[in-house]
Design a protein around this motif. Structure first.
Motif, PDB file in Angstrom:
ATOM      1  N   GLU A  25       1.028  -1.386  -0.011  1.00 30.96           N
ATOM      2  CA  GLU A  25      -0.417  -0.134  -0.307  1.00 30.96           C
ATOM      3  C   GLU A  25       1.172   1.031   0.026  1.00 30.96           C
ATOM      4  O   GLU A  25       0.444   2.205  -0.263  1.00 30.96           O
ATOM      5  CB  GLU A  25      -0.660   0.025   1.165  1.00 30.96           C
ATOM      6  CG  GLU A  25      -1.828  -1.625   1.363  1.00 30.96           C
ATOM      7  CD  GLU A  25      -1.664  -1.930   1.627  1.00 30.96           C
ATOM      8  OE1 GLU A  25      -2.319  -3.267   1.691  1.00 30.96           O
ATOM      9  OE2 GLU A  25      -0.464  -2.957   2.539  1.00 30.96           O
ATOM     10  N   GLN A  28       2.397   1.352  -3.597  1.00 29.59           N
ATOM     11  CA  GLN A  28       1.530   2.507  -4.267  1.00 29.59           C
ATOM     12  C   GLN A  28       1.000   3.887  -4.088  1.00 29.59           C
ATOM     13  O   GLN A  28       1.415   4.632  -4.837  1.00 29.59           O
ATOM     14  CB  GLN A  28       0.012   1.406  -3.939  1.00 29.59           C
ATOM     15  CG  GLN A  28      -1.031   2.291  -4.805  1.00 29.59           C
ATOM     16  CD  GLN A  28      -1.367   2.023  -6.338  1.00 29.59           C
ATOM     17  OE1 GLN A  28       0.150   1.246  -7.037  1.00 29.59           O
ATOM     18  NE2 GLN A  28      -1.085   2.670  -7.436  1.00 29.59           N
ATOM     19  N   THR A  32       2.427   6.344  -6.785  1.00 28.89           N
ATOM     20  CA  THR A  32       1.268   7.806  -7.456  1.00 28.89           C
ATOM     21  C   THR A  32       0.478   8.825  -6.785  1.00 28.89           C
ATOM     22  O   THR A  32       0.481   9.639  -7.262  1.00 28.89           O
ATOM     23  CB  THR A  32       0.047   6.955  -7.027  1.00 28.89           C
ATOM     24  OG1 THR A  32      -0.419   6.936  -5.614  1.00 28.89           O
ATOM     25  CG2 THR A  32      -0.656   5.354  -8.329  1.00 28.89           C
TER      26      THR A  32
END
Length: 161
Positions: A25, A28, A32
């Motif tokens: 997580e 990510q 991003t």
């Protein structure tokens, strides 16, 4: 290029970073983050990619998950720290109900007492905390003076493109 040499490397950084890693997580979120369009991923991508090459085993997500602690703690964090975002401290603070953060305006990634060098009262409050757990008179914010920057010896461009 022949005169360029690598500087000394402290191995504790990659050894610790490769064992602490990041959850899927978190990876990510890092990849991003809107800031990567401007800053790129150079500061974390190499660590993630090279982690399997270091001899320290990954500690696992159980170590990375936040958990509450009632241990009294004082965080001292500079808002000019380019290594660790101040949001890290602010995000951890709710997990330490007996915690306190001192935010140092214009403070970098320096040690706590170096960041508090301009605030004798803040230093004394930290010393008292370390001696006996005293939590009174701890500041919330400290400001360092504006640093003097050397001006370049050339004029700025007339037009920035």
């Amino acid at each position: 290029m022949a005169d360029r040499r690598a500087g000394p490397v402290k191995l504790i950084g990659p050894l610790a970073d490769s064992s602490l890693g990041a959850s899927a997580e978190r990876q990510q979120l890092m990849r991003t983050d809107p800031a990567t369009d401007l800053l790129g991923t150079w500061n974390f991508e190499a660590n993630l990619a090279s982690a399997p090459d270091w001899p320290t085993p990954d500690m696992g997500d159980a170590v990375r998950r936040p958990r509450a602690s009632t241990i009294p703690i004082v965080f001292v964090h500079g808002d000019w720290d380019t290594s660790t975002p101040i949001e890290n401290t602010l995000g951890l603070l709710p997990y330490f109900p007996n915690g306190h953060a001192i935010l140092v305006h214009r403070g970098g990634h320096d040690g706590a007492f170096y960041q508090l060098r301009e605030s004798p009262a803040a230093k004394q409050a930290i010393y008292a905390f370390l001696r006996n757990g005293a939590t009174a008179d701890r500041p919330i914010e400290v400001s360092l003076p504006v640093p003097k920057f050397e001006l370049p010896d050339f004029a700025p461009p007339k037009e920035i493109r």
